[in-house]
Design a protein around this motif. Structure first.
Motif, PDB file in Angstrom:
ATOM      1  N   SER A  56      12.237  -6.646 -12.082  1.00  0.00           N
ATOM      2  CA  SER A  56      12.347  -6.678 -10.624  1.00  0.00           C
ATOM      3  C   SER A  56      13.967  -7.239 -10.274  1.00  0.00           C
ATOM      4  N   ILE A  57      15.045  -6.278 -10.609  1.00  0.00           N
ATOM      5  CA  ILE A  57      16.204  -6.926 -10.556  1.00  0.00           C
ATOM      6  C   ILE A  57      16.782  -6.786  -9.294  1.00  0.00           C
ATOM      7  N   VAL A  58      17.548  -7.817  -8.993  1.00  0.00           N
ATOM      8  CA  VAL A  58      18.213  -7.788  -7.694  1.00  0.00           C
ATOM      9  C   VAL A  58      19.620  -7.730  -7.664  1.00  0.00           C
ATOM     10  N   ARG A  59      20.209  -8.322  -9.039  1.00  0.00           N
ATOM     11  CA  ARG A  59      21.493  -8.673  -8.923  1.00  0.00           C
ATOM     12  C   ARG A  59      22.081  -8.177 -10.376  1.00  0.00           C
ATOM     13  N   ASN A 117      -1.514 -11.569  -9.495  1.00  0.00           N
ATOM     14  CA  ASN A 117      -0.692 -12.167  -8.518  1.00  0.00           C
ATOM     15  C   ASN A 117       0.390 -11.578  -8.067  1.00  0.00           C
ATOM     16  N   ALA A 118       0.917 -10.447  -8.577  1.00  0.00           N
ATOM     17  CA  ALA A 118       2.074  -9.872  -8.114  1.00  0.00           C
ATOM     18  C   ALA A 118       1.889  -8.874  -6.886  1.00  0.00           C
ATOM     19  N   GLY A 119       0.769  -8.970  -6.332  1.00  0.00           N
ATOM     20  CA  GLY A 119       0.608  -7.836  -5.343  1.00  0.00           C
ATOM     21  C   GLY A 119       1.622  -8.111  -3.910  1.00  0.00           C
ATOM     22  N   GLY A 120       2.048  -9.432  -3.747  1.00  0.00           N
ATOM     23  CA  GLY A 120       2.755  -9.667  -2.586  1.00  0.00           C
ATOM     24  C   GLY A 120       4.083  -9.578  -2.790  1.00  0.00           C
ATOM     25  N   LEU A 121       4.672  -9.049  -3.871  1.00  0.00           N
ATOM     26  CA  LEU A 121       6.091  -8.663  -4.270  1.00  0.00           C
ATOM     27  C   LEU A 121       6.707  -7.624  -3.222  1.00  0.00           C
ATOM     28  N   PRO A 122       7.649  -8.165  -2.420  1.00  0.00           N
ATOM     29  CA  PRO A 122       7.862  -6.888  -1.374  1.00  0.00           C
ATOM     30  C   PRO A 122       8.923  -5.951  -2.108  1.00  0.00           C
ATOM     31  N   THR A 123       8.519  -4.888  -2.176  1.00  0.00           N
ATOM     32  CA  THR A 123       9.301  -3.837  -3.155  1.00  0.00           C
ATOM     33  C   THR A 123      10.082  -2.728  -2.396  1.00  0.00           C
ATOM     34  N   ARG A 124      10.104  -3.015  -0.862  1.00  0.00           N
ATOM     35  CA  ARG A 124      10.702  -2.022   0.201  1.00  0.00           C
ATOM     36  C   ARG A 124      10.879  -3.135   1.384  1.00  0.00           C
ATOM     37  N   PRO A 125      12.069  -3.374   2.005  1.00  0.00           N
ATOM     38  CA  PRO A 125      13.347  -2.515   1.326  1.00  0.00           C
ATOM     39  C   PRO A 125      13.727  -3.457   0.149  1.00  0.00           C
ATOM     40  N   TRP A 126      14.696  -2.895  -0.729  1.00  0.00           N
ATOM     41  CA  TRP A 126      14.867  -3.389  -2.031  1.00  0.00           C
ATOM     42  C   TRP A 126      16.495  -2.837  -2.126  1.00  0.00           C
ATOM     43  N   THR A 127      17.325  -3.849  -2.552  1.00  0.00           N
ATOM     44  CA  THR A 127      18.586  -3.478  -3.121  1.00  0.00           C
ATOM     45  C   THR A 127      19.133  -4.359  -4.190  1.00  0.00           C
ATOM     46  N   VAL A 128      19.990  -3.670  -5.048  1.00  0.00           N
ATOM     47  CA  VAL A 128      20.500  -4.234  -5.953  1.00  0.00           C
ATOM     48  C   VAL A 128      22.109  -4.353  -5.745  1.00  0.00           C
ATOM     49  N   HIS A 129      22.375  -5.755  -6.013  1.00  0.00           N
ATOM     50  CA  HIS A 129      23.811  -6.140  -5.831  1.00  0.00           C
ATOM     51  C   HIS A 129      24.762  -6.231  -6.971  1.00  0.00           C
ATOM     52  N   VAL A 130      25.833  -5.399  -6.996  1.00  0.00           N
ATOM     53  CA  VAL A 130      26.813  -5.526  -7.941  1.00  0.00           C
ATOM     54  C   VAL A 130      27.917  -6.237  -7.898  1.00  0.00           C
ATOM     55  N   GLU A 131      28.279  -7.126  -8.834  1.00  0.00           N
ATOM     56  CA  GLU A 131      29.412  -8.044  -8.462  1.00  0.00           C
ATOM     57  C   GLU A 131      30.102  -8.466  -9.946  1.00  0.00           C
ATOM     58  N   GLY A 132      31.194  -9.133  -9.824  1.00  0.00           N
ATOM     59  CA  GLY A 132      31.902  -9.581 -10.855  1.00  0.00           C
ATOM     60  C   GLY A 132      33.078  -8.653 -11.243  1.00  0.00           C
ATOM     61  N   HIS A 133      33.239  -8.322 -12.539  1.00  0.00           N
ATOM     62  CA  HIS A 133      34.422  -7.470 -13.079  1.00  0.00           C
ATOM     63  C   HIS A 133      34.007  -5.873 -12.515  1.00  0.00           C
ATOM     64  N   PHE A 188      23.598  -1.166  -3.973  1.00  0.00           N
ATOM     65  CA  PHE A 188      22.930  -0.012  -3.715  1.00  0.00           C
ATOM     66  C   PHE A 188      21.357  -0.237  -3.323  1.00  0.00           C
ATOM     67  N   ASP A 189      21.030   0.795  -2.731  1.00  0.00           N
ATOM     68  CA  ASP A 189      19.600   0.693  -2.024  1.00  0.00           C
ATOM     69  C   ASP A 189      18.692   1.515  -3.135  1.00  0.00           C
ATOM     70  N   ILE A 190      17.512   0.996  -3.078  1.00  0.00           N
ATOM     71  CA  ILE A 190      16.666   1.278  -4.271  1.00  0.00           C
ATOM     72  C   ILE A 190      16.223   2.982  -4.301  1.00  0.00           C
ATOM     73  N   ASP A 191      16.120   3.379  -3.135  1.00  0.00           N
ATOM     74  CA  ASP A 191      15.857   4.802  -3.027  1.00  0.00           C
ATOM     75  C   ASP A 191      16.874   5.690  -3.158  1.00  0.00           C
ATOM     76  N   ALA A 211       1.028  -1.174   0.173  1.00  0.00           N
ATOM     77  CA  ALA A 211       0.145  -0.014  -0.013  1.00  0.00           C
ATOM     78  C   ALA A 211       0.879   1.374  -0.029  1.00  0.00           C
ATOM     79  N   ALA A 212       1.930   1.427   0.717  1.00  0.00           N
ATOM     80  CA  ALA A 212       2.910   2.287   0.910  1.00  0.00           C
ATOM     81  C   ALA A 212       3.214   2.772  -0.524  1.00  0.00           C
ATOM     82  N   PHE A 213       3.818   1.899  -1.272  1.00  0.00           N
ATOM     83  CA  PHE A 213       4.539   2.314  -2.696  1.00  0.00           C
ATOM     84  C   PHE A 213       3.926   2.307  -3.934  1.00  0.00           C
TER      85      PHE A 213
END
Ligand SMILES: Nc1nc2c(c(=O)[nH]1)N[C@H]1C(S)=C(S)[C@@H](COP(=O)(O)O)O[C@H]1N2
Ligand SMILES: [Mo]
Length: 327
Positions: free
Chosen positions: A247-250, A102-118, A125-128, A56-58
């Motif tokens: 819905s990217i996380v990595r 069906n996507a109502g339950g996707l928890p979009t906060r807190p949300w981070t994107v992890h960056v790795e590799g080369h 990174f935090d979404i906000d 509801a908040a977002f």
């Protein structure tokens, strides 16, 4: 003026049944017992959608945007209703209407994107923080699915290159891979398919750095609805829609062409590049024409454009390549 009656529409203008069913080959045979379990869980689902404070908040939050010189003009926008109720997001079901339900339950906060590799240093990174990294642009892009339907969508975001620069990739980074959120509890529909989750997509580094490639946070001036890949996705307007991971996380910088979901499932049907190309047919249907969602059906059929009409900006990325081989 000639007004075409439905009986005048060539049958080739109507989406063939097989085309509609194409990806359903990847469905597992669902035992009848599972149907009952699904029905029982439906009640719980509704509760999540109505009462979850996170959702509801977002949902519906407005985003401030600036106009972008990279917008496509002159084509009628696909309605918000169609953009948000005719989706592909297989983690939430395989029917076009499933993600919205069906996507109502996707928890979009807190949300981070992890960056790795080369990269100089792995980072999260935090979404906000990402939302504030650059001014958000509104960019209207044509959106062409490999299943031969299309839309025109006012996305909100900024060039992926701005984010990549923050990631400080090293010279070994030749490709970038995007991995989507996957939680078998939140996305229990995912197990109806034989896909090896999480959803994975990738781009060659120069494709990822092209200014058209959009790191996307919203559409129609609001945060992305969950079914469109909240809270962060990619949009690559000159490629078939499946290249645009939701819905990217990595984000992984890699030295070799990464394994990607649809290419893995059927490499003869879905290439790594998947540039929109009317001259290369899908093995089971033509890519010469597409159906624009939401228009009266006698106006839907139109010619598919090379690179989805973005050739001026991107054709040079592929000089010297045989696009029939590297489809
Ligand atoms: N994680 C994930 N991303 C995904 C998909 C998916 O099933 N899962 N489907 C892709 C396909 S096939 C298309 S056409 C677009 C659809 O985006 P839209 O529903 O916002 O129009 O998302 C792409 N990104
Ligand atoms: Mo797609």
């Amino acid at each position: 003026m000639l007004i075409r009656k439905p009986s005048d529409i060539p049958s080739s203008a109507i989406t063939p049944k097989e085309q509609y069913l194409n990806r359903r080959r990847f469905l597992r045979n669902v035992a009848s017992g599972a149907v009952a379990v699904g029905a029982a869980a439906l009640g719980a689902d509704r509760l999540t959608q109505v009462f979850s404070p996170k959702v509801a908040a977002f949902a519906g939050t407005k985003l401030q945007t600036v106009q972008s010189p990279l917008t496509t003009t002159g084509e009628q926008l696909t309605s918000y209703e169609d953009v948000t109720h005719y989706n592909n997001f297989y983690e939430f079901g395989v029917q076009k209407s499933d993600p919205a339900q069906n996507a109502g339950g996707l928890p979009t906060r807190p949300w981070t994107v992890h960056v790795e590799g080369h990269v100089k240093k792995a980072k999260t990174f935090d979404i906000d923080a990402l939302l504030k990294l650059r001014p958000l642009e509104e960019r209207v892009y044509r959106h062409r699915c490999v299943e031969a339907w299309s839309m025109v969508i006012p996305w909100v975001g900024y060039s992926l290159s701005e984010f990549i620069n923050q990631c400080e990739p090293l010279s070994g980074a030749k490709y970038v891979q995007f991995l989507s959120y996957y939680n078998s509890g939140v996305q229990r529909w995912a197990s109806q398919t034989t896909i090896d989750w999480p959803y994975s997509e990738g781009l060659r580094m120069d494709e990822a750095m092209n200014p058209l490639t959009l790191l996307t946070f919203g559409l129609y001036g609001e945060v992305l609805p969950n079914q469109n890949g909240a809270p962060i996705r990619i949009v690559v307007p000159w490629k078939y829609g499946f290249k645009s991971a939701k819905s990217i996380v990595r984000v992984r910088f890699v030295d070799r062409q990464p394994s990607t979901t649809w290419n893995e499932m059927a490499s003869n049907e879905y290439g790594f590049y998947s540039n929109v190309n009317p001259n290369v047919d899908h093995p089971r249907w033509s890519q010469k024409v597409e159906r624009r969602i939401g228009l009266p059906f006698w106006q839907q059929r139109r010619a598919t454009l090379m690179f989805n009409g973005y050739g001026d900006q991107v054709a040079s990325l592929y000089t010297g390549m045989d696009l029939r081989k590297d489809f």
